[in-house]
Motif scaffolding. Structure first.
Motif, PDB file in Angstrom:
ATOM      1  N   ASN A  42       0.814  -1.217   0.000  1.00  0.00           N
ATOM      2  CA  ASN A  42       0.000   0.000   0.000  1.00  0.00           C
ATOM      3  C   ASN A  42       0.851   1.272   0.000  1.00  0.00           C
ATOM      4  OD1 ASN A  42      -2.563   1.207  -0.090  1.00  0.00           O
ATOM      5  ND2 ASN A  42      -2.595   1.528   2.111  1.00  0.00           N
ATOM      6  N   VAL A  43       1.980   1.241  -0.723  1.00  0.00           N
ATOM      7  CA  VAL A  43       2.786   2.460  -0.857  1.00  0.00           C
ATOM      8  C   VAL A  43       2.080   3.426  -1.807  1.00  0.00           C
ATOM      9  CG1 VAL A  43       4.931   1.197  -0.416  1.00  0.00           C
ATOM     10  CG2 VAL A  43       4.177   1.594  -2.768  1.00  0.00           C
ATOM     11  N   LEU A  44       2.432   4.706  -1.701  1.00  0.00           N
ATOM     12  CA  LEU A  44       1.740   5.722  -2.497  1.00  0.00           C
ATOM     13  C   LEU A  44       2.092   5.649  -3.978  1.00  0.00           C
ATOM     14  CD1 LEU A  44       1.975   8.866  -0.202  1.00  0.00           C
ATOM     15  CD2 LEU A  44       0.026   7.352  -0.515  1.00  0.00           C
ATOM     16  N   ASP A  45       3.357   5.337  -4.267  1.00  0.00           N
ATOM     17  CA  ASP A  45       3.779   5.317  -5.669  1.00  0.00           C
ATOM     18  C   ASP A  45       5.050   4.503  -5.803  1.00  0.00           C
ATOM     19  OD1 ASP A  45       3.795   5.894  -8.405  1.00  0.00           O
ATOM     20  OD2 ASP A  45       3.167   7.959  -8.049  1.00  0.00           O
ATOM     21  N   TYR A  46       5.405   4.243  -7.067  1.00  0.00           N
ATOM     22  CA  TYR A  46       6.526   3.367  -7.408  1.00  0.00           C
ATOM     23  C   TYR A  46       7.195   3.984  -8.629  1.00  0.00           C
ATOM     24  CZ  TYR A  46       8.691  -1.109  -8.853  1.00  0.00           C
ATOM     25  OH  TYR A  46       9.551  -2.115  -9.214  1.00  0.00           O
ATOM     26  N   ILE A  47       8.397   4.537  -8.439  1.00  0.00           N
ATOM     27  CA  ILE A  47       9.076   5.273  -9.506  1.00  0.00           C
ATOM     28  C   ILE A  47      10.336   4.526  -9.922  1.00  0.00           C
ATOM     29  CG2 ILE A  47      10.198   7.442 -10.141  1.00  0.00           C
ATOM     30  CD1 ILE A  47       8.406   8.857  -8.147  1.00  0.00           C
ATOM     31  N   VAL A  48      10.475   4.298 -11.220  1.00  0.00           N
ATOM     32  CA  VAL A  48      11.620   3.563 -11.754  1.00  0.00           C
ATOM     33  C   VAL A  48      12.700   4.558 -12.186  1.00  0.00           C
ATOM     34  CG1 VAL A  48      12.395   1.943 -13.539  1.00  0.00           C
ATOM     35  CG2 VAL A  48      10.136   1.663 -12.496  1.00  0.00           C
ATOM     36  N   LYS A  49      13.944   4.256 -11.815  1.00  0.00           N
ATOM     37  CA  LYS A  49      15.075   5.076 -12.249  1.00  0.00           C
ATOM     38  C   LYS A  49      15.329   4.870 -13.739  1.00  0.00           C
ATOM     39  CE  LYS A  49      17.379   4.566  -7.763  1.00  0.00           C
ATOM     40  NZ  LYS A  49      18.550   4.003  -7.069  1.00  0.00           N
ATOM     41  N   PRO A  50      15.914   5.869 -14.428  1.00  0.00           N
ATOM     42  CA  PRO A  50      16.314   7.182 -13.907  1.00  0.00           C
ATOM     43  C   PRO A  50      15.103   8.039 -13.558  1.00  0.00           C
ATOM     44  CG  PRO A  50      16.594   7.125 -16.273  1.00  0.00           C
ATOM     45  CD  PRO A  50      16.240   5.724 -15.858  1.00  0.00           C
ATOM     46  N   ILE A  51      15.227   8.815 -12.505  1.00  0.00           N
ATOM     47  CA  ILE A  51      14.085   9.550 -11.971  1.00  0.00           C
ATOM     48  C   ILE A  51      13.770  10.758 -12.844  1.00  0.00           C
ATOM     49  CG2 ILE A  51      13.185  10.780  -9.965  1.00  0.00           C
ATOM     50  CD1 ILE A  51      15.285   9.174  -8.316  1.00  0.00           C
ATOM     51  N   ASP A  52      12.545  10.803 -13.316  1.00  0.00           N
ATOM     52  CA  ASP A  52      12.061  11.963 -14.072  1.00  0.00           C
ATOM     53  C   ASP A  52      11.453  12.968 -13.090  1.00  0.00           C
ATOM     54  OD1 ASP A  52      11.127  13.209 -16.750  1.00  0.00           O
ATOM     55  OD2 ASP A  52       9.296  13.087 -15.548  1.00  0.00           O
ATOM     56  N   LYS A  53      11.927  14.210 -13.132  1.00  0.00           N
ATOM     57  CA  LYS A  53      11.486  15.214 -12.167  1.00  0.00           C
ATOM     58  C   LYS A  53       9.975  15.420 -12.203  1.00  0.00           C
ATOM     59  CE  LYS A  53      12.744  19.538 -12.792  1.00  0.00           C
ATOM     60  NZ  LYS A  53      13.569  20.772 -12.782  1.00  0.00           N
ATOM     61  N   LYS A  54       9.404  15.521 -13.382  1.00  0.00           N
ATOM     62  CA  LYS A  54       7.958  15.743 -13.482  1.00  0.00           C
ATOM     63  C   LYS A  54       7.188  14.560 -12.905  1.00  0.00           C
ATOM     64  CE  LYS A  54       8.088  18.837 -17.494  1.00  0.00           C
ATOM     65  NZ  LYS A  54       7.650  19.029 -18.908  1.00  0.00           N
ATOM     66  N   ARG A  55       7.684  13.365 -13.172  1.00  0.00           N
ATOM     67  CA  ARG A  55       7.031  12.156 -12.630  1.00  0.00           C
ATOM     68  C   ARG A  55       7.079  12.167 -11.103  1.00  0.00           C
ATOM     69  NH1 ARG A  55       4.742   8.755 -10.551  1.00  0.00           N
ATOM     70  NH2 ARG A  55       4.704   6.486 -10.889  1.00  0.00           N
ATOM     71  N   LEU A  56       8.214  12.569 -10.552  1.00  0.00           N
ATOM     72  CA  LEU A  56       8.349  12.659  -9.093  1.00  0.00           C
ATOM     73  C   LEU A  56       7.403  13.703  -8.524  1.00  0.00           C
ATOM     74  CD1 LEU A  56       9.819  11.968  -6.421  1.00  0.00           C
ATOM     75  CD2 LEU A  56      11.469  13.761  -7.012  1.00  0.00           C
ATOM     76  N   TYR A  57       7.293  14.870  -9.180  1.00  0.00           N
ATOM     77  CA  TYR A  57       6.448  15.946  -8.664  1.00  0.00           C
ATOM     78  C   TYR A  57       4.972  15.547  -8.656  1.00  0.00           C
ATOM     79  CZ  TYR A  57      10.368  19.260  -8.742  1.00  0.00           C
ATOM     80  OH  TYR A  57      11.543  19.910  -8.495  1.00  0.00           O
ATOM     81  N   VAL A  58       4.552  14.790  -9.656  1.00  0.00           N
ATOM     82  CA  VAL A  58       3.167  14.298  -9.673  1.00  0.00           C
ATOM     83  C   VAL A  58       2.928  13.391  -8.466  1.00  0.00           C
ATOM     84  CG1 VAL A  58       1.535  12.808 -10.897  1.00  0.00           C
ATOM     85  CG2 VAL A  58       2.841  14.525 -12.153  1.00  0.00           C
ATOM     86  N   ALA A  59       3.880  12.495  -8.191  1.00  0.00           N
ATOM     87  CA  ALA A  59       3.755  11.588  -7.046  1.00  0.00           C
ATOM     88  C   ALA A  59       3.738  12.365  -5.732  1.00  0.00           C
ATOM     89  CB  ALA A  59       4.898  10.582  -7.064  1.00  0.00           C
ATOM     90  N   LEU A  60       4.576  13.384  -5.628  1.00  0.00           N
ATOM     91  CA  LEU A  60       4.642  14.181  -4.402  1.00  0.00           C
ATOM     92  C   LEU A  60       3.357  14.969  -4.172  1.00  0.00           C
ATOM     93  CD1 LEU A  60       8.295  15.539  -4.601  1.00  0.00           C
ATOM     94  CD2 LEU A  60       7.414  13.801  -3.033  1.00  0.00           C
TER      95      LEU A  60
END
Length: 247
Positions: A102-120
């Protein structure tokens, strides 16, 4: 219209790769609503930081030394039940396990800034909604009228209220609101954390840092606020008792 202040979301980053750790920290620099309060190099360091700092959100690399990210997150929840998690990994074959945890999100490297900001942003909305549900006092509002406008003010943000001639001033750290409404009218909308310290002042006990006197005159001072309120000598003992028993 006044925008209610929102406290920063406290973040701990757990990443064993120096480059990715620095990139993540750089991504957070322009974000006013988030604060990185700790950085861990491995899973065991994450457990220590989670226990001592009690972050709202942890960004966790799954493949870490000492203790992997999934096991570390399971342990973090035991001592910080409200902590949320975003997994970061170089592999995409942990998605099912992340979903089960039940984690909020799952981001695969390399980290895309926009993808991270959407998750945040999703994380922020969820954390703030949960905090409001768990702390009903944050939902309480004072509505005052002035110059044809209505202002909606969180009770928690009010430091004190003072009457000067025909006007009443509601002090918050961000702004001072003016109204012609009386202290008696305003008092009806306040909760038990407010106290009429003087015939012209109502103070929020939760913001009081000290009571000082200059001869027979007493003043209430507040945390991180330069202005002060008057305290009637007749109400001094009652105020002291309320501050001692404040919850």
């Amino acid at each position: 219209m006044y925008k209610l202040p929102v406290r920063k979301i406290k973040i701990v980053i757990a990443e064993d790769n120096n480059d990715f750790r620095e990139i993540l920290q750089l991504f957070f620099e322009p974000l006013d609503q988030f604060e990185v309060i700790g950085v861990a190099n491995d899973g065991l360091e994450l457990l220590d930081l989670n226990f001592t700092l009690k972050p709202d959100l942890i960004l966790v690399d799954i493949q870490m030394p000492m203790l992997n990210g999934t096991d570390a997150y399971k342990e973090c929840v035991k001592t910080n039940s409200k902590v949320k998690c975003i997994f970061i990994t170089a592999y995409d074959d942990f998605a099912i396990e992340a979903f089960e945890l039940n984690v909020l999100d799952y981001i695969v490297k390399p980290i895309d800034k926009k993808r991270l900001y959407v998750a945040l942003e999703r994380a922020r909305e969820g954390i703030e909604a949960e905090n409001q549900l768990n702390n009903p006092s944050q939902l309480k509002r004072l509505v005052v009228k002035f110059d044809g406008s209505l202002y909606v003010i969180s009770l928690n943000s009010i430091i004190y209220i003072e009457k000067v001639n025909r006007k009443t001033y509601v002090h918050t750290k961000e702004q001072i609101f003016e109204t012609y409404e009386t202290l008696e009218t305003i008092k009806e909308s306040l909760d038990e954390h407010f106290f009429a310290s003087h015939r012209s002042y109502i103070i929020n006990l939760k913001h009081v840092s000290q009571i000082k006197n200059d001869g027979e005159t007493y003043f209430a001072y507040f945390r991180n606020y330069l202005k002060f309120a008057y305290v009637s000598k007749l109400k001094l003992q009652i105020l002291q008792n309320k501050l001692k028993n404040l919850i």
